[in-house]
Motif scaffolding. Structure first.
Motif, PDB file in Angstrom:
ATOM      1  N   LEU A  57      -6.055   7.678  34.162  1.00  9.63           N
ATOM      2  CA  LEU A  57      -6.704   8.827  34.786  1.00  9.63           C
ATOM      3  C   LEU A  57      -7.775   9.407  33.879  1.00  9.63           C
ATOM      4  CD1 LEU A  57      -6.820  10.839  37.131  1.00  9.63           C
ATOM      5  CD2 LEU A  57      -5.041  12.169  35.981  1.00  9.63           C
ATOM      6  N   GLY A  58      -7.488   9.458  32.593  1.00  4.00           N
ATOM      7  CA  GLY A  58      -8.503   9.938  31.654  1.00  4.00           C
ATOM      8  C   GLY A  58      -9.730   9.050  31.625  1.00  4.00           C
ATOM      9  N   ALA A  59      -9.524   7.732  31.729  1.00  6.12           N
ATOM     10  CA  ALA A  59     -10.666   6.807  31.754  1.00  6.12           C
ATOM     11  C   ALA A  59     -11.531   7.037  32.989  1.00  6.12           C
ATOM     12  CB  ALA A  59     -10.165   5.363  31.710  1.00  6.12           C
ATOM     13  N   VAL A  60     -10.897   7.284  34.130  1.00  3.07           N
ATOM     14  CA  VAL A  60     -11.640   7.536  35.362  1.00  3.07           C
ATOM     15  C   VAL A  60     -12.422   8.845  35.254  1.00  3.07           C
ATOM     16  CG1 VAL A  60     -11.439   7.953  37.838  1.00  3.07           C
ATOM     17  CG2 VAL A  60     -10.037   6.196  36.756  1.00  3.07           C
ATOM     18  N   VAL A  61     -11.785   9.870  34.704  1.00  2.00           N
ATOM     19  CA  VAL A  61     -12.463  11.168  34.553  1.00  2.00           C
ATOM     20  C   VAL A  61     -13.672  11.048  33.629  1.00  2.00           C
ATOM     21  CG1 VAL A  61     -12.190  13.507  33.645  1.00  2.00           C
ATOM     22  CG2 VAL A  61     -10.411  12.515  35.075  1.00  2.00           C
ATOM     23  N   LEU A  62     -13.505  10.344  32.522  1.00  2.00           N
ATOM     24  CA  LEU A  62     -14.633  10.160  31.598  1.00  2.00           C
ATOM     25  C   LEU A  62     -15.767   9.381  32.256  1.00  2.00           C
ATOM     26  CD1 LEU A  62     -12.830   9.351  28.221  1.00  2.00           C
ATOM     27  CD2 LEU A  62     -14.094  11.422  28.819  1.00  2.00           C
ATOM     28  N   ALA A  63     -15.427   8.378  33.055  1.00  2.00           N
ATOM     29  CA  ALA A  63     -16.464   7.614  33.756  1.00  2.00           C
ATOM     30  C   ALA A  63     -17.230   8.497  34.730  1.00  2.00           C
ATOM     31  CB  ALA A  63     -15.830   6.430  34.489  1.00  2.00           C
ATOM     32  N   ILE A  64     -16.521   9.376  35.440  1.00  5.34           N
ATOM     33  CA  ILE A  64     -17.179  10.275  36.382  1.00  5.34           C
ATOM     34  C   ILE A  64     -18.103  11.243  35.643  1.00  5.34           C
ATOM     35  CG2 ILE A  64     -16.766  12.152  38.021  1.00  5.34           C
ATOM     36  CD1 ILE A  64     -14.251  10.690  38.899  1.00  5.34           C
ATOM     37  N   LEU A  65     -17.653  11.751  34.498  1.00 10.52           N
ATOM     38  CA  LEU A  65     -18.483  12.682  33.727  1.00 10.52           C
ATOM     39  C   LEU A  65     -19.737  11.992  33.207  1.00 10.52           C
ATOM     40  CD1 LEU A  65     -15.737  14.631  31.724  1.00 10.52           C
ATOM     41  CD2 LEU A  65     -17.041  15.413  33.715  1.00 10.52           C
ATOM     42  N   LEU A  66     -19.597  10.775  32.686  1.00  6.26           N
ATOM     43  CA  LEU A  66     -20.779  10.058  32.204  1.00  6.26           C
ATOM     44  C   LEU A  66     -21.702   9.678  33.359  1.00  6.26           C
ATOM     45  CD1 LEU A  66     -19.334   7.727  29.422  1.00  6.26           C
ATOM     46  CD2 LEU A  66     -20.748   9.758  29.163  1.00  6.26           C
ATOM     47  N   GLY A  67     -21.109   9.368  34.516  1.00  2.00           N
ATOM     48  CA  GLY A  67     -21.941   9.116  35.689  1.00  2.00           C
ATOM     49  C   GLY A  67     -22.748  10.340  36.081  1.00  2.00           C
ATOM     50  N   ALA A  68     -22.132  11.517  35.965  1.00  2.43           N
ATOM     51  CA  ALA A  68     -22.859  12.763  36.259  1.00  2.43           C
ATOM     52  C   ALA A  68     -24.014  12.958  35.298  1.00  2.43           C
ATOM     53  CB  ALA A  68     -21.898  13.944  36.189  1.00  2.43           C
ATOM     54  N   VAL A  69     -23.809  12.600  34.040  1.00  2.00           N
ATOM     55  CA  VAL A  69     -24.900  12.703  33.060  1.00  2.00           C
ATOM     56  C   VAL A  69     -26.061  11.803  33.450  1.00  2.00           C
ATOM     57  CG1 VAL A  69     -25.535  12.261  30.653  1.00  2.00           C
ATOM     58  CG2 VAL A  69     -23.362  13.387  31.188  1.00  2.00           C
ATOM     59  N   LEU A  70     -25.761  10.591  33.901  1.00  4.25           N
ATOM     60  CA  LEU A  70     -26.833   9.683  34.322  1.00  4.25           C
ATOM     61  C   LEU A  70     -27.551  10.204  35.568  1.00  4.25           C
ATOM     62  CD1 LEU A  70     -25.107   6.205  33.805  1.00  4.25           C
ATOM     63  CD2 LEU A  70     -26.774   7.342  32.327  1.00  4.25           C
TER      64      LEU A  70
END
Length: 440
Positions: A57-70
């Motif tokens: 779940l933490g990996a998914v959350v981090l991916a979503i946050l980095l996607g938001a940055v992009l």
């Protein structure tokens, strides 16, 4: 009669020398009910926080946050407000929030429920598309995950999916059978195609020691060129160049909902197979042997398990599942075969298996997540202009963080597995005794 004088401070005979010591040991009379309860609670929380599910779940959350940055970095309005950031920073943050939130809202609406739709059918269609796209991903993910648990890196899911699609298509248009029987034969043909293709790698590894990664990658290339040639032959070609003859309606998977929905019986089949894979790996003797070989092949051989036979069996079962993924694709939604009909399902299945920790339940959930990303990405691109490639970026970020557990734990301050375990009751009972002996 002479009596021996007692020494100063000596206690009368039969009485203790001092107050009876109080022991904290649970074996003694005294007990402290609150402390053990707090320890059990802390231990439970520690186990939850250090579990693989929280890490995923933490990996998914981090991916979503980095996607938001992009998303923010590539948005034109955000770039415009960045030019006068120090004059009015609020404009920049408002534009950044608007860009990221609108993109993810559109992604959700395209994957789950479209609140902006003009009818109920259009509103719920996204969730049915998610389930439809997830069906072959779940089956192929189960295939890769089973191979991983058996100690095999089956990277040939793509080729096995292609062979499964070929077998289902050929049996689907070449045979004339009653409804039900025709579908069953086509699905069995799909499973057989994938099993044979994966079995080649299994036999080569068992007989010659050839590494399954190299062999399956080569078989992927062969399968890709084979289907490209096959759709132009007289046995498969139709009037449309590069497309096979249409599959008969008697071999198509029935739809679970009427048009315009595409959801078919293949999704239910995928869930049933996931349960079957769980039973196979966790409750059957064959599954025990496969897991034993995957854990330690040398120890399994010493215990009398044929490692070569288990290698071939694991690859064949894995290939059959991938073949079914290709079969549900052509028998469920496509109705015909083309060189690009499979897409990248076989490669995406590796990510699904990794995200699902090679377990059936985790693989099903990971397949649903990737199906949602694929279904929602189209609406996200249409409404917000966010490139569809962001979905691939999110998937790549998830795999990156799954492959780096220490990084995720350090970011979220998660404990490592096995650290901070509560001592057992036997160890707790010996601590006061040792302390008492040291004091004496």
């Amino acid at each position: 009669m002479t009596t021996t004088p007692s020494s100063p401070g000596a206690a009368p005979e039969g009485e203790p020398l001092g107050p009876e010591p109080v022991s904290d040991s649970p074996l003694a009379g005294g007990s402290q009910p609150e402390a053990p309860q707090q320890t059990r609670t802390e231990s439970f929380l520690h186990q939850v926080m250090s579990s693989s599910w929280v890490l995923t779940l933490g990996a998914v959350v981090l991916a979503i946050l980095l996607g938001a940055v992009l998303i923010v970095a590539t948005d034109a309005e955000v770039q415009a407000t960045a030019s006068y950031f120090f004059a009015r920073p609020s404009d920049f943050f408002a534009a950044a929030w608007r860009a990221a939130s609108e993109a993810y809202i559109a992604l959700f609406q395209g994957a789950i429920y479209d609140s902006n739709a003009t009818s109920f059918v259009r509103a719920i269609r996204p969730i049915t598309e998610t389930l439809t796209i997830a069906t072959p991903l779940i089956l192929a993910g189960l295939s890769i995950g089973l191979g991983f648990r058996a100690g095999l890196f089956n990277i040939g899911g793509q080729g096995q999916v292609i062979l499964g699609a070929i077998g289902a298509t050929w049996l689907g248009f070449a045979l004339h059978l009653p409804v039900g029987l025709h579908l069953l034969v086509a699905l069995l043909g799909a499973a057989a195609g994938g099993a044979i293709w994966a079995g080649i790698a299994g036999v080569l590894k068992a007989r010659t020691g050839a590494h399954e990664v190299i062999v399956t990658i080569m078989l992927n290339n062969i399968a890709g060129f084979f289907v490209l040639w096959l759709v132009y032959t007289k046995y498969f070609a139709s009037k449309t160049p590069g497309v096979s003859k249409p599959i008969q309606s008697t071999a198509m998977l029935p739809k679970l909902l009427p048009d315009p929905f595409r959801l078919h019986l293949g999704f239910v089949l995928a869930l049933a197979i996931a349960v079957g894979v769980w039973w196979l790996m966790e409750r059957s003797s064959l599954g025990f042997k496969l897991r034993a070989v995957g854990s330690n092949a040398r120890a399994a051989r010493t215990a009398g398990i044929s490692v070569a036979a288990m290698t071939v069996a694991a690859m064949a079962i894995s290939g059959a599942l991938s073949g079914l993924a290709g079969g549900t694709l052509v028998l469920g939604t496509e109705g015909k075969l083309s060189a690009a009909v499979v897409g990248s399902i076989g490669f995406d299945a590796i990510t699904v298996a990794l995200l699902g920790r090679s377990k059936p339940l985790g693989t099903v959930l990971a397949g649903l997540l990737f199906g949602a990303l694929a279904a929602g990405g189209r609406l996200m691109q249409t409404r917000t202009g966010t490139p569809l490639d962001l979905v691939l970026v999110l998937q790549s970020f998830i795999v990156l963080f799954i492959a780096a557990p220490p990084l995720v734990r350090s970011i979220f301050r998660l404990p490592a597995p096995g650290s901070g375990k509560r001592p057992t009751r036997a160890k707790q009972a010996t601590v006061p005794t040792e302390q008492a002996g040291a004091a004496a």
